[in-house]
Design a protein around this motif. Structure first.
Motif, PDB file in Angstrom:
ATOM      1  N   ALA A 149     -46.241   0.640  37.321  1.00  0.00           N
ATOM      2  CA  ALA A 149     -47.323   0.178  36.811  1.00  0.00           C
ATOM      3  C   ALA A 149     -46.931  -0.510  35.274  1.00  0.00           C
ATOM      4  CB  ALA A 149     -48.607   0.991  36.693  1.00  0.00           C
ATOM      5  N   GLY A 150     -45.790  -1.043  35.107  1.00  0.00           N
ATOM      6  CA  GLY A 150     -45.170  -1.473  34.034  1.00  0.00           C
ATOM      7  C   GLY A 150     -44.583  -0.349  33.286  1.00  0.00           C
ATOM      8  N   ASP A 151     -45.308   0.121  32.446  1.00  0.00           N
ATOM      9  CA  ASP A 151     -44.498   1.081  31.403  1.00  0.00           C
ATOM     10  C   ASP A 151     -44.736   2.384  31.861  1.00  0.00           C
ATOM     11  OD1 ASP A 151     -47.360   0.837  31.050  1.00  0.00           O
ATOM     12  OD2 ASP A 151     -47.137   1.187  28.606  1.00  0.00           O
ATOM     13  N   TRP A 152     -45.324   2.761  32.933  1.00  0.00           N
ATOM     14  CA  TRP A 152     -45.423   4.076  33.345  1.00  0.00           C
ATOM     15  C   TRP A 152     -45.404   3.769  34.863  1.00  0.00           C
ATOM     16  CZ3 TRP A 152     -49.527   5.491  36.512  1.00  0.00           C
ATOM     17  CH2 TRP A 152     -50.813   5.017  36.226  1.00  0.00           C
ATOM     18  N   ALA A 153     -45.199   5.053  35.497  1.00  0.00           N
ATOM     19  CA  ALA A 153     -45.239   5.036  37.047  1.00  0.00           C
ATOM     20  C   ALA A 153     -45.759   6.239  37.717  1.00  0.00           C
ATOM     21  CB  ALA A 153     -43.817   4.641  37.470  1.00  0.00           C
ATOM     22  N   TYR A 154     -45.670   6.352  38.879  1.00  0.00           N
ATOM     23  CA  TYR A 154     -45.854   7.922  39.302  1.00  0.00           C
ATOM     24  C   TYR A 154     -45.211   8.003  40.631  1.00  0.00           C
ATOM     25  CZ  TYR A 154     -49.493   6.418  42.675  1.00  0.00           C
ATOM     26  OH  TYR A 154     -50.219   5.913  43.787  1.00  0.00           O
ATOM     27  N   ILE A 155     -44.808   9.183  40.965  1.00  0.00           N
ATOM     28  CA  ILE A 155     -44.207   9.588  42.197  1.00  0.00           C
ATOM     29  C   ILE A 155     -45.006  10.702  43.011  1.00  0.00           C
ATOM     30  CG2 ILE A 155     -42.340  10.882  41.040  1.00  0.00           C
ATOM     31  CD1 ILE A 155     -40.660  10.177  43.743  1.00  0.00           C
ATOM     32  N   ARG A 156     -45.511  10.502  44.085  1.00  0.00           N
ATOM     33  CA  ARG A 156     -46.148  11.665  44.796  1.00  0.00           C
ATOM     34  C   ARG A 156     -45.188  11.959  45.948  1.00  0.00           C
ATOM     35  NH1 ARG A 156     -49.511  11.605  49.308  1.00  0.00           N
ATOM     36  NH2 ARG A 156     -49.540   9.383  49.628  1.00  0.00           N
ATOM     37  N   ALA A 157     -45.237  13.098  45.932  1.00  0.00           N
ATOM     38  CA  ALA A 157     -44.451  13.632  47.278  1.00  0.00           C
ATOM     39  C   ALA A 157     -45.005  15.170  47.746  1.00  0.00           C
ATOM     40  CB  ALA A 157     -43.007  14.000  46.657  1.00  0.00           C
ATOM     41  N   HIS A 158     -44.287  15.424  49.001  1.00  0.00           N
ATOM     42  CA  HIS A 158     -44.645  16.721  49.571  1.00  0.00           C
ATOM     43  C   HIS A 158     -43.216  17.493  49.284  1.00  0.00           C
ATOM     44  CE1 HIS A 158     -44.731  19.739  52.855  1.00  0.00           C
ATOM     45  NE2 HIS A 158     -46.017  19.931  52.398  1.00  0.00           N
ATOM     46  N   TRP A 159     -43.247  18.640  48.868  1.00  0.00           N
ATOM     47  CA  TRP A 159     -42.032  19.387  48.447  1.00  0.00           C
ATOM     48  C   TRP A 159     -41.878  20.622  49.354  1.00  0.00           C
ATOM     49  CZ3 TRP A 159     -43.731  24.134  46.728  1.00  0.00           C
ATOM     50  CH2 TRP A 159     -45.000  24.098  45.983  1.00  0.00           C
ATOM     51  N   THR A 160     -40.713  21.053  49.353  1.00  0.00           N
ATOM     52  CA  THR A 160     -40.303  22.190  49.938  1.00  0.00           C
ATOM     53  C   THR A 160     -38.967  23.060  48.960  1.00  0.00           C
ATOM     54  OG1 THR A 160     -40.581  21.538  52.142  1.00  0.00           O
ATOM     55  CG2 THR A 160     -39.416  23.538  51.865  1.00  0.00           C
ATOM     56  N   TRP A 161     -39.632  24.140  48.516  1.00  0.00           N
ATOM     57  CA  TRP A 161     -38.549  24.540  47.551  1.00  0.00           C
ATOM     58  C   TRP A 161     -38.123  26.227  48.008  1.00  0.00           C
ATOM     59  CZ3 TRP A 161     -40.666  28.964  45.524  1.00  0.00           C
ATOM     60  CH2 TRP A 161     -41.720  28.915  44.991  1.00  0.00           C
ATOM     61  N   THR A 162     -37.001  26.374  47.769  1.00  0.00           N
ATOM     62  CA  THR A 162     -36.190  27.720  48.009  1.00  0.00           C
ATOM     63  C   THR A 162     -35.941  28.359  46.671  1.00  0.00           C
ATOM     64  OG1 THR A 162     -35.757  27.196  50.073  1.00  0.00           O
ATOM     65  CG2 THR A 162     -34.943  29.062  49.580  1.00  0.00           C
ATOM     66  N   LEU A 163     -36.463  29.313  46.249  1.00  0.00           N
ATOM     67  CA  LEU A 163     -35.723  30.341  45.199  1.00  0.00           C
ATOM     68  C   LEU A 163     -35.136  31.410  45.906  1.00  0.00           C
ATOM     69  CD1 LEU A 163     -38.731  30.102  42.709  1.00  0.00           C
ATOM     70  CD2 LEU A 163     -36.974  28.634  42.807  1.00  0.00           C
ATOM     71  N   THR A 164     -33.814  31.388  45.522  1.00  0.00           N
ATOM     72  CA  THR A 164     -33.204  32.728  46.243  1.00  0.00           C
ATOM     73  C   THR A 164     -32.609  33.582  44.851  1.00  0.00           C
ATOM     74  OG1 THR A 164     -32.208  31.245  47.833  1.00  0.00           O
ATOM     75  CG2 THR A 164     -30.904  33.423  47.512  1.00  0.00           C
ATOM     76  N   ASP A 220     -41.651  27.867  49.471  1.00  0.00           N
ATOM     77  CA  ASP A 220     -43.089  27.358  49.572  1.00  0.00           C
ATOM     78  C   ASP A 220     -42.884  25.856  49.626  1.00  0.00           C
ATOM     79  OD1 ASP A 220     -45.701  27.449  49.129  1.00  0.00           O
ATOM     80  OD2 ASP A 220     -46.109  27.548  46.933  1.00  0.00           O
ATOM     81  N   THR A 221     -44.190  25.438  50.121  1.00  0.00           N
ATOM     82  CA  THR A 221     -44.276  23.890  50.397  1.00  0.00           C
ATOM     83  C   THR A 221     -45.647  23.559  49.491  1.00  0.00           C
ATOM     84  OG1 THR A 221     -45.603  24.103  52.093  1.00  0.00           O
ATOM     85  CG2 THR A 221     -43.254  24.020  52.390  1.00  0.00           C
ATOM     86  N   GLY A 222     -45.630  22.295  49.184  1.00  0.00           N
ATOM     87  CA  GLY A 222     -46.941  21.883  48.440  1.00  0.00           C
ATOM     88  C   GLY A 222     -46.939  20.297  48.212  1.00  0.00           C
ATOM     89  N   ASN A 223     -47.592  19.680  47.277  1.00  0.00           N
ATOM     90  CA  ASN A 223     -47.702  18.490  46.923  1.00  0.00           C
ATOM     91  C   ASN A 223     -47.625  18.257  45.497  1.00  0.00           C
ATOM     92  OD1 ASN A 223     -48.341  16.918  49.463  1.00  0.00           O
ATOM     93  ND2 ASN A 223     -50.034  18.428  49.362  1.00  0.00           N
ATOM     94  N   SER A 224     -47.028  17.251  45.038  1.00  0.00           N
ATOM     95  CA  SER A 224     -46.956  17.018  43.442  1.00  0.00           C
ATOM     96  C   SER A 224     -47.416  15.477  43.130  1.00  0.00           C
ATOM     97  CB  SER A 224     -45.541  17.372  42.958  1.00  0.00           C
ATOM     98  OG  SER A 224     -44.348  16.397  43.715  1.00  0.00           O
ATOM     99  N   ILE A 225     -47.442  15.303  41.971  1.00  0.00           N
ATOM    100  CA  ILE A 225     -47.529  14.075  41.253  1.00  0.00           C
ATOM    101  C   ILE A 225     -46.965  13.991  39.727  1.00  0.00           C
ATOM    102  CG2 ILE A 225     -49.074  12.003  40.316  1.00  0.00           C
ATOM    103  CD1 ILE A 225     -51.298  13.099  42.408  1.00  0.00           C
ATOM    104  N   TRP A 226     -46.074  13.245  39.827  1.00  0.00           N
ATOM    105  CA  TRP A 226     -45.367  13.150  38.419  1.00  0.00           C
ATOM    106  C   TRP A 226     -45.646  11.947  37.923  1.00  0.00           C
ATOM    107  CZ3 TRP A 226     -43.460  17.657  36.712  1.00  0.00           C
ATOM    108  CH2 TRP A 226     -43.430  18.688  37.484  1.00  0.00           C
ATOM    109  N   ILE A 227     -46.108  11.744  36.687  1.00  0.00           N
ATOM    110  CA  ILE A 227     -46.268  10.488  35.807  1.00  0.00           C
ATOM    111  C   ILE A 227     -45.067  10.283  35.010  1.00  0.00           C
ATOM    112  CG2 ILE A 227     -47.644   9.079  34.181  1.00  0.00           C
ATOM    113  CD1 ILE A 227     -49.254   9.731  36.838  1.00  0.00           C
ATOM    114  N   LEU A 228     -44.400   8.890  35.022  1.00  0.00           N
ATOM    115  CA  LEU A 228     -43.044   8.672  34.471  1.00  0.00           C
ATOM    116  C   LEU A 228     -43.425   7.699  33.477  1.00  0.00           C
ATOM    117  CD1 LEU A 228     -41.176   8.612  37.813  1.00  0.00           C
ATOM    118  CD2 LEU A 228     -41.455  10.469  36.066  1.00  0.00           C
ATOM    119  N   ARG A 229     -42.859   7.885  32.307  1.00  0.00           N
ATOM    120  CA  ARG A 229     -42.746   6.857  31.012  1.00  0.00           C
ATOM    121  C   ARG A 229     -41.561   6.097  31.100  1.00  0.00           C
ATOM    122  NH1 ARG A 229     -44.275   9.723  26.425  1.00  0.00           N
ATOM    123  NH2 ARG A 229     -46.082  10.142  27.267  1.00  0.00           N
TER     124      ARG A 229
END
Lengths: 163, 137
Positions: A105-120, A130-139
């Motif tokens: 959206a011009g000077d900002w953007a977002y990325i929405r995703a479904h994530w799976t992460w592993t912490l060893t 764990d798994t879940g959803n995220s929204i990251w607003i980028l400038r």
């Protein structure tokens, strides 16, 4: 609960990008922005893999706010560093994402995703997944690059007392 | 036409407050008008709800929980340079009846994304939240 709290300010990883995700009939400039955002996600992932907290934090805006489940929002890089440092120190971090949606959206953007992460644990022991959803607003920065300005995520794990 | 971003941000925050007033008063059908047809909702612990139909089913079900009430307040709004996209940082409080009859409240941090439709009306396209400790200020 452990996993939900461990789910720190981690963007979904970028596996090789499908061209369809980087532009849906947009202009070349728009598609370039979308690809740059997916590349940013890749750098986040790379920094997590290499355990490089400084490189990882460098991808955030100075005034970034990250909304961790069950905690007050982490406001500013110092707070984000303080919260995440133990995880970089104590775990090998790996993350994957899918179902990504990028909107510019011009000077900002977002990325929405479904994530799976592993912490060893570096000290040994079973990985935490764990798994879940995220929204990251980028400038958009003055040099045209993108940084993370706001982020929120939640887990797929059922909410206690919820459905 | 040049967008007055500050005025637009204030207007969008006011729109969100009006939406909250409608929904907290139980006017769910009027509240549905604030969603875009292709909106997505990302509740904790559930798969992504894609489209207005899925969101309607979810909010209708939530409203049937004894004592359910939701209200929210925007904290900040950010309008895109083009004036047709926006995101807001918001907070909400969800109340339900507890087993002992007392209200149980959940406080949440919220990110919403908005897009102007062809008529120039703001519509919510993304709604996501996670739990936060109650505010003390």
């Amino acid at each position: 609960m452990f996993a939900a709290v461990l789910c720190t300010a981690i963007l979904g990883c970028a596996t090789p990008q499908a061209p369809a995700e980087a532009g849906r009939g947009h202009s070349a400039a728009h598609q370039a922005d979308e690809q740059a955002i997916l590349d940013l996600e890749q750098r986040v992932f790379d920094a997590q893999i290499s355990g490089d907290l400084d490189a990882w934090l460098g991808l955030f805006a100075d005034d970034a706010i990250v909304m961790v489940p069950n905690l007050p929002a982490l406001t500013g890089k110092a707070a984000i560093r303080k919260w995440n440092a133990p995880y970089f120190e104590q775990f090998h971090l790996h993350e994957e994402s899918d179902e990504r949606e990028v909107e510019v959206a011009g000077d900002w953007a977002y990325i929405r995703a479904h994530w799976t992460w592993t912490l060893t644990p570096k000290s040994g022991g079973e990985p935490v997944i764990d798994t879940g959803n995220s929204i990251w607003i980028l400038r958009r920065q003055s040099d045209g690059s993108w940084k993370i300005a706001r982020g929120i995520y939640n887990s797929d794990r059922p909410v206690p007392g919820g459905e | 036409m040049k967008t007055d971003h500050e005025a637009e941000a204030r207007a969008l925050m006011q729109l969100s407050r009006e939406w909250s007033d409608l929904v907290s008063a139980g006017n769910l059908e009027a509240g549905m008008e604030f969603w875009a047809e292709d909106a997505v909702m990302l509740p904790p612990g559930l798969p992504v709800l894609s489209g207005k139909g899925a969101i309607r089913e979810y909010v209708t079900g939530a409203a049937e929980i004894p004592g359910f009430r939701i209200r929210w307040e925007p904290e900040s709004a950010h309008i895109s340079g083009s004036g047709d996209m926006a995101f807001m940082i918001e907070r909400n409080v969800i109340e339900v009846d507890g087993e002992d009859g007392k209200k149980v409240s959940t406080h949440n941090k919220v990110v919403t994304v908005w897009r102007k439709d062809s008529k120039g009306h703001w519509k919510n396209v993304v709604d996501m939240w996670n739990e936060a400790p109650p505010r003390t200020d």
